[in-house]
Structure formats: structure tokens, C-alpha cells
Design an enzyme around this catalytic site. Structure first.
Site, PDB file in Angstrom:
ATOM      1  CB  CYS A  25      -0.938   0.010   1.209  1.00  0.00           C
ATOM      2  SG  CYS A  25      -2.025  -1.411   1.218  1.00  0.00           S
TER       3      CYS A  25
ATOM      4  CG  ASN B 282      -6.700  -1.346   0.144  1.00  0.00           C
ATOM      5  OD1 ASN B 282      -5.975  -0.750  -0.655  1.00  0.00           O
ATOM      6  ND2 ASN B 282      -6.257  -1.808   1.306  1.00  0.00           N
TER       7      ASN B 282
ATOM      8  CG  HIS C 166      -3.500   3.244   1.486  1.00  0.00           C
ATOM      9  ND1 HIS C 166      -3.656   2.779   0.208  1.00  0.00           N
ATOM     10  CD2 HIS C 166      -3.698   2.186   2.306  1.00  0.00           C
ATOM     11  CE1 HIS C 166      -3.931   1.492   0.257  1.00  0.00           C
ATOM     12  NE2 HIS C 166      -3.966   1.102   1.517  1.00  0.00           N
TER      13      HIS C 166
HETATM   14  O1  UT7 Z   1      -4.183  -1.761   2.983  1.00  0.00           O
HETATM   15  C1  UT7 Z   1      -3.652  -2.612   3.941  1.00  0.00           C
HETATM   16  C2  UT7 Z   1      -3.998  -2.164   5.275  1.00  0.00           C
HETATM   17  N1  UT7 Z   1      -5.196  -2.820   5.727  1.00  0.00           N
HETATM   18  C3  UT7 Z   1      -5.940  -2.239   6.627  1.00  0.00           C
HETATM   19  O2  UT7 Z   1      -5.652  -1.131   7.003  1.00  0.00           O
HETATM   20  C4  UT7 Z   1      -7.101  -2.990   7.212  1.00  0.00           C
HETATM   21  C5  UT7 Z   1      -7.206  -2.679   8.685  1.00  0.00           C
HETATM   22  N2  UT7 Z   1      -8.221  -3.455   9.381  1.00  0.00           N
HETATM   23  C6  UT7 Z   1      -9.542  -3.242   9.190  1.00  0.00           C
HETATM   24  O3  UT7 Z   1      -9.922  -2.399   8.403  1.00  0.00           O
HETATM   25  C7  UT7 Z   1     -10.527  -4.034  10.014  1.00  0.00           C
HETATM   26  O4  UT7 Z   1      -9.824  -4.856  10.933  1.00  0.00           O
HETATM   27  C8  UT7 Z   1     -11.470  -4.937   9.158  1.00  0.00           C
HETATM   28  C9  UT7 Z   1     -12.473  -4.062   8.450  1.00  0.00           C
HETATM   29  C10 UT7 Z   1     -10.670  -5.732   8.168  1.00  0.00           C
HETATM   30  C11 UT7 Z   1     -12.230  -5.914  10.049  1.00  0.00           C
HETATM   31  O5  UT7 Z   1     -12.951  -5.226  11.061  1.00  0.00           O
HETATM   32  P1  UT7 Z   1     -12.900  -5.744  12.565  1.00  0.00           P
HETATM   33  O6  UT7 Z   1     -13.795  -4.885  13.334  1.00  0.00           O
HETATM   34  O7  UT7 Z   1     -11.460  -5.765  12.973  1.00  0.00           O
HETATM   35  O8  UT7 Z   1     -13.520  -7.169  12.453  1.00  0.00           O
HETATM   36  P2  UT7 Z   1     -12.877  -8.578  12.869  1.00  0.00           P
HETATM   37  O9  UT7 Z   1     -11.856  -9.019  11.863  1.00  0.00           O
HETATM   38  O10 UT7 Z   1     -12.464  -8.559  14.299  1.00  0.00           O
HETATM   39  O11 UT7 Z   1     -14.131  -9.530  12.732  1.00  0.00           O
HETATM   40  C12 UT7 Z   1     -15.293  -9.368  13.563  1.00  0.00           C
HETATM   41  C13 UT7 Z   1     -16.316 -10.383  13.116  1.00  0.00           C
HETATM   42  C14 UT7 Z   1     -15.762 -11.794  13.006  1.00  0.00           C
HETATM   43  O12 UT7 Z   1     -16.789 -12.687  13.396  1.00  0.00           O
HETATM   44  P3  UT7 Z   1     -16.781 -13.346  14.870  1.00  0.00           P
HETATM   45  O13 UT7 Z   1     -15.480 -14.107  14.967  1.00  0.00           O
HETATM   46  O14 UT7 Z   1     -16.868 -12.216  15.818  1.00  0.00           O
HETATM   47  O15 UT7 Z   1     -18.001 -14.220  14.849  1.00  0.00           O
HETATM   48  C15 UT7 Z   1     -15.517 -11.970  11.544  1.00  0.00           C
HETATM   49  O16 UT7 Z   1     -15.581 -13.331  11.124  1.00  0.00           O
HETATM   50  O17 UT7 Z   1     -16.780 -10.052  11.814  1.00  0.00           O
HETATM   51  C16 UT7 Z   1     -16.642 -11.181  10.959  1.00  0.00           C
HETATM   52  N3  UT7 Z   1     -16.387 -10.724   9.603  1.00  0.00           N
HETATM   53  C17 UT7 Z   1     -17.353 -10.448   8.708  1.00  0.00           C
HETATM   54  N4  UT7 Z   1     -18.697 -10.519   8.813  1.00  0.00           N
HETATM   55  C18 UT7 Z   1     -19.403 -10.164   7.724  1.00  0.00           C
HETATM   56  C19 UT7 Z   1     -15.186 -10.491   9.010  1.00  0.00           C
HETATM   57  N5  UT7 Z   1     -15.352 -10.074   7.754  1.00  0.00           N
HETATM   58  C20 UT7 Z   1     -16.693 -10.041   7.539  1.00  0.00           C
HETATM   59  C21 UT7 Z   1     -17.501  -9.690   6.433  1.00  0.00           C
HETATM   60  N6  UT7 Z   1     -18.847  -9.772   6.574  1.00  0.00           N
HETATM   61  N7  UT7 Z   1     -16.968  -9.272   5.259  1.00  0.00           N
END
Ligand code: UT7
Length: 343
Positions: A121, A300, A270
Site C-alpha cells: 500500500c 482498497n 491511502h
Molecule cells: O491496505 C492494507 C492495510 N489494511 C488495513 O488497514 C485494514 C485494517 N483493518 C480493518 O480495516 C478491520 O480490521 C477490518 C475491516 C478488516 C475488520 O474489522 P474488525 O472490526 O477488525 O472485524 P474482525 O476481523 O475482528 O471480525 C469481527 C467479526 C468476526 O466474526 P466473529 O469471529 O466475531 O463471529 C468476523 O468473522 O466479523 C466477521 N467478519 C465479517 N462478517 C461479515 C469479518 N469479515 C466479515 C464480512 N462480513 N466481510
């Protein structure tokens, strides 16, 4: 010593729109439009068709940037291509795009150098820093800098991969960095990296520490386990570090330029997550009219995000000659960077 300014911008995104609902209905991913929008701001992204690679998207963006710079492609002295989704392990995408642009044909072929940058990125800002330094050193007059990605080929488009598959899209942005005697152009840039987090966001599809680099069966056919095949990310850790590093590097770049945030006319961050950018915007008190986003429409696009933002801002008239622009990025590695440009 000349200055290095951005003489032309261009972008290209593939025509196929994939909405959040399409991820659910076409690919069967257990997700919702609301979940993706609330957590990331993304509403839709573009996916390239099979057979299209980053060099193809990059060439289309590059043609526009070269035309907008008012130069001929044979005027270019170098190509720098930033991507994390190259067509192949090697060679890099830069030479494929060079060929695609027709730069190796005819009696006037210059066979300019083509450098690939692998800083995810932050790739575009690493490439911009390299290009502008070479131009300022007087070594080169026109450098084509491209950021292009085809993520859709390497997304686990199933519920297992939803945490990453819902974030990324395909696209390309390009700029021409040119020498000028005018008092304008890329001013101070600042880059950084922290290899302690190298495995926190990675796609390790092959591993040359192993013999052979991917496991083979008795018939000599290679097999890649899902955790090696698809990118892995510790999302919350990446989110936290992105906020901290982007704010810090942005302030470092401002201090190095002896300016404050109030002197900046346009912020191009970004586009990894709208919530990351809004957090930084609020913390630094940046008014809405001074910041541009496109993650809602493209997701992204990694190394392509900043050059697409710049090209769109020029095209819409939001970015004009004489403005001061601040760009900053953070991503896998971890790597990060910021640059201040007098447009
Ligand atoms: O460019 C590279 C840099 N990348 C970034 O900057 C990304 C940074 N991180 C993020 O933007 C966030 O961490 C995400 C948007 C990727 C994820 O958000 P989060 O609040 O950290 O969610 P999480 O990964 O902790 O997941 C929470 C829940 C999980 O379910 P359980 O285990 O609580 O039952 C995931 O399985 O949300 C679930 N989940 C989804 N649910 C519906 C993960 N992805 C999805 C989805 N739809 N697409």
C-alpha cells in the site's frame, strides 16, 4: 538542480462493478452490505476480467498520464511500477507494461529501465520518492510512475476469506514525474518500515526456504494450502498501526517542510478503510472539503489508491496548479510514507 513535479496524471479501473450484495449473491459469501459499509465504508469495487493483469491496467492509466503531461511516450527515461499483485513471481510487471506501451518497438526504442517496487500500500509513495530523487539529481527528465493491482485473482471469494475478500478491488493510477526549473513539485517525503510486523499482513504463496518452495505430490504436482495461497491479516492490529503511523508520518512530513496541516490544500490518504481515514481526519481537524476518498467506489486498490485519487482530483477540478497536496499511506510490511507536493 531541477525540481521534480507531476506533469501528468491518469487512471483506469476495469468496467465490471462488484457491489457488496454481489459478494453475497454471486459468490455466496456470508456477509451483508451493512457490515462492510459500517466497518470499512466500501460500497462496491471493480474486478478485472480473466486474462487482464496489472500491466494491462497500468498501461491504460499510463497512456492517459503521458498524454496529460503533453509528452510522447518515447520521451520517458524510466518506468517505476508499484504493485503487490504482479502477473508472475518474476519478471516484474514493469517490463510487461513497457512492452504493452510499445516502448520496445521501432527504430527509436530507448529500452528505458523498468523498476518494480514491492511495498504494497505504500508502494506508490516509495516509487514517487525514488522517481523524484532521480529527477532532482538531474539524472532523468521524465519518469513514469504507476501503481496497479489485480487483486481479484488472489482473493478467497468465499466465507472463509470474507475478512479480506470484501476489502480489495482492481485498478491503476499513473503519474509522470518531470524535471522543471520552476519552484514547484515534490517537496520533502518521508518513508518508513517495521519488519517486526512482516507476517501480520502477507500472502506467502511460495516459500523459498522450503525444498521445494511449494509441496509437491508423488506425481510432481504442486499443492498450496489455503493459508499459504490466500493473504492473511490481523485486521485490528493493522488498523491500530495504520492510524498511528499515518498520523505520525504526515506530521513528520509537514515539520520537514516547515508547514502545518493548515497550509495543506488537499489530503490524499491511502484508501484501506474509510474509518482509518476519518479517525485521522478528526484527530488532525481536517475539514471535509480538503480531503478526497474513493474507497466507497473502488475498495482498497493498494499501490493504485493514491495515483487514482490524484488523477480523479485533477479531472474533477478539485486539484489545481498552485495547491499544496499531502499524501500518506500505510500497509503490509509494515511500510508507510508521506509526501508533500506543490502542484
Ligand atoms: O491496505 C492494507 C492495510 N489494511 C488495513 O488497514 C485494514 C485494517 N483493518 C480493518 O480495516 C478491520 O480490521 C477490518 C475491516 C478488516 C475488520 O474489522 P474488525 O472490526 O477488525 O472485524 P474482525 O476481523 O475482528 O471480525 C469481527 C467479526 C468476526 O466474526 P466473529 O469471529 O466475531 O463471529 C468476523 O468473522 O466479523 C466477521 N467478519 C465479517 N462478517 C461479515 C469479518 N469479515 C466479515 C464480512 N462480513 N466481510
Amino acid at each position: 538542480m531541477p525540481n521534480a513535479y507531476i506533469s501528468g496524471t491518469g487512471f483506469y479501473v476495469p468496467p465490471r462493478v462488484v457491489t457488496n450484495d454481489d459478494l453475497r449473491t454471486q459468490y455466496g459469501i456470508d456477509t451483508t452490505h451493512e457490515w462492510i459499509v459500517q466497518r470499512t465504508g466500501i460500497e462496491e469495487r471493480r474486478f478485472a476480467d480473466e486474462g487482464v493483469g496489472p500491466a494491462d491496467l497500468g498501461a491504460l492509466a499510463a497512456e492517459k498520464a503521458i498524454a496529460n503531461a503533453g509528452i510522447d511516450k518515447t520521451d520517458l527515461d524510466m518506468i517505476i511500477f508499484a504493485t503487490l499483485s504482479p502477473e508472475h513471481c518474476f519478471p516484474g510487471s514493469g517490463v510487461y507494461m513497457q512492452r504493452k506501451l510499445g516502448l520496445c518497438e521501432g527504430t527509436n526504442a530507448k529500452f528505458v529501465p523498468a523498476l518494480d517496487v514491492r511495498n504494497q500500500c505504500s508502494g506508490f509513495l516509495y516509487a514517487l520518492a525514488t522517481a523524484s530523487s532521480m529527477v532532482k539529481a538531474g539524472a532523468l527528465k521524465h519518469v513514469l510512475v504507476v501503481g496497479a493491482e489485480v487483486h481479484s485473482a488472489a482473493l478467497d471469494l468465499s466465507t472463509r476469506g470474507r475478512n479480506i475478500a470484501s476489502l480489495f478491488g482492481d485498478g491503476a493510477g499513473a503519474v509522470v514525474v518531470s524535471a522543471t526549473e520552476e519552484d514547484r513539485g515534490v517537496r520533502h517525503w518521508k518513508l518508513g518500515a517495521d519488519g517486526r510486523f512482516a507476517d501480520v499482513l502477507a500472502q506467502r504463496v511460495w516459500d523459498t526456504r522450503k525444498r521445494p518452495f511449494i509441496p509437491v505430490d508423488a506425481a510432481g504436482i504442486g499443492h498450496v494450502e489455503p493459508e499459504m495461497m490466500w493473504a492473511q491479516m490481523e485486521g485490528k492490529l493493522v488498523f491500530k498501526n495504520a492510524v498511528e503511523r499515518m498520523m505520525t508520518v504526515l506530521m513528520e512530513a509537514c515539520i520537514a517542510n516547515n508547514i502545518t496541516g493548515a497550509d495543506i490544500d488537499l489530503f490524499c490518504f491511502h484508501q484501506a478503510n474509510l474509518r482509518i481515514n476519518q479517525y485521522i481526519q478528526n484527530a488532525l481537524g481536517i475539514p471535509d472539503e480538503k480531503i478526497v476518498h474513493n474507497i466507497q467506489r473502488y475498495g482498497n486498490t493498494t499501490a493504485a489508491t493514491i495515483p487514482i485519487l490524484l488523477a480523479e482530483a485533477v479531472e474533477s477540478g478539485k486539484l489545481k496548479r498552485g495547491m499544496k497536496v499531502a499524501c500518506c499511506a500505510f500497509g503490509s510490511g509494515f511500510t508507510w510514507g508521506a509526501a508533500v507536493i506543490d502542484w
